[in-house]
Design an enzyme around this catalytic site. Structure first.
Site, PDB file in Angstrom:
ATOM      1  N   GLY A 135       0.787  -1.226   0.000  1.00  0.00           N
ATOM      2  CA  GLY A 135       0.000   0.000   0.000  1.00  0.00           C
ATOM      3  C   GLY A 135       0.818   1.273   0.000  1.00  0.00           C
ATOM      4  O   GLY A 135       0.276   2.362  -0.133  1.00  0.00           O
ATOM      5  N   HIS A 136       2.149   1.177   0.130  1.00  0.00           N
ATOM      6  CA  HIS A 136       2.997   2.378   0.268  1.00  0.00           C
ATOM      7  C   HIS A 136       4.212   2.269  -0.634  1.00  0.00           C
ATOM      8  O   HIS A 136       5.302   2.010  -0.145  1.00  0.00           O
ATOM      9  CB  HIS A 136       3.447   2.526   1.721  1.00  0.00           C
ATOM     10  CG  HIS A 136       3.952   3.885   2.079  1.00  0.00           C
ATOM     11  ND1 HIS A 136       5.256   4.280   1.903  1.00  0.00           N
ATOM     12  CD2 HIS A 136       3.322   4.943   2.618  1.00  0.00           C
ATOM     13  CE1 HIS A 136       5.414   5.511   2.341  1.00  0.00           C
ATOM     14  NE2 HIS A 136       4.251   5.938   2.782  1.00  0.00           N
ATOM     15  N   PHE A 137       4.223   2.502  -1.757  1.00  0.00           N
ATOM     16  CA  PHE A 137       3.142   2.675  -2.718  1.00  0.00           C
ATOM     17  C   PHE A 137       3.333   1.582  -3.757  1.00  0.00           C
ATOM     18  O   PHE A 137       4.477   1.351  -4.154  1.00  0.00           O
ATOM     19  CB  PHE A 137       3.226   4.054  -3.375  1.00  0.00           C
ATOM     20  CG  PHE A 137       3.211   5.186  -2.359  1.00  0.00           C
ATOM     21  CD1 PHE A 137       2.015   5.605  -1.797  1.00  0.00           C
ATOM     22  CD2 PHE A 137       4.386   5.798  -1.956  1.00  0.00           C
ATOM     23  CE1 PHE A 137       1.996   6.656  -0.877  1.00  0.00           C
ATOM     24  CE2 PHE A 137       4.371   6.838  -1.033  1.00  0.00           C
ATOM     25  CZ  PHE A 137       3.176   7.263  -0.490  1.00  0.00           C
TER      26      PHE A 137
END
Length: 145
Positions: A47-49
């Site tokens: 999720g990052h990224f």
């Protein structure tokens, strides 16, 4: 030198939140030099990224605090099994200078600068390839559990 098995004796953290892979140097009551290898397999990169993986700054700060925890526990000759926990108590003067990406080995150099009434203060820097990544003053508290 401490490997991940030895580190787990001094930190209550476990996967995926154990952020120190190895301790290279440690002088009790003075300083610690530890590192973490950053791989694309880190869960945080989902999720990052996803299209531009950058290791989060807050996790770098946590890794520095974990290095401080190892130094504190070793200095006090305690472990979490003794009913003690080393809590993150504060942070000052944080600066981020460089992104950390998969393939980097981040070194954490933390030096104890004071301890008063169970609150320990450390000056910490994180580097990759001898380039400054992050610097901070970290405070930790030794507490009974």
């Amino acid at each position: 030198m401490m490997d991940s098995v030895q580190i787990r004796k001094y930190l209550p953290h476990r996967y995926p939140f154990l952020l120190i892979d190895r301790v290279v140097e440690l002088v009790e009551g003075d300083y610690i030099l530890a590192y973490k290898n950053i791989t694309i397999n880190e869960e945080v990169f989902q999720g990052h990224f996803p299209n531009y993986p950058v290791f989060p700054g807050v996790m770098l700060i946590e890794a520095m605090a974990q290095a401080c925890g190892v130094l504190g526990f070793k200095t006090m000759d305690k472990t979490p099994d003794d009913g003690s926990i080393y809590l993150f108590a504060g942070i000052d003067n944080v600066r981020f200078k460089r992104q950390v990406i998969p393939g980097d080995r981040v070194f954490f150099n933390c030096k104890k600068i004071s301890d008063k009434r169970g609150i320990w203060k450390f000056e910490c820097v994180a580097t990759v390839d001898d380039q400054l990544v992050t610097s901070a003053t970290i405070m930790c508290a030794d507490r009974s559990i």
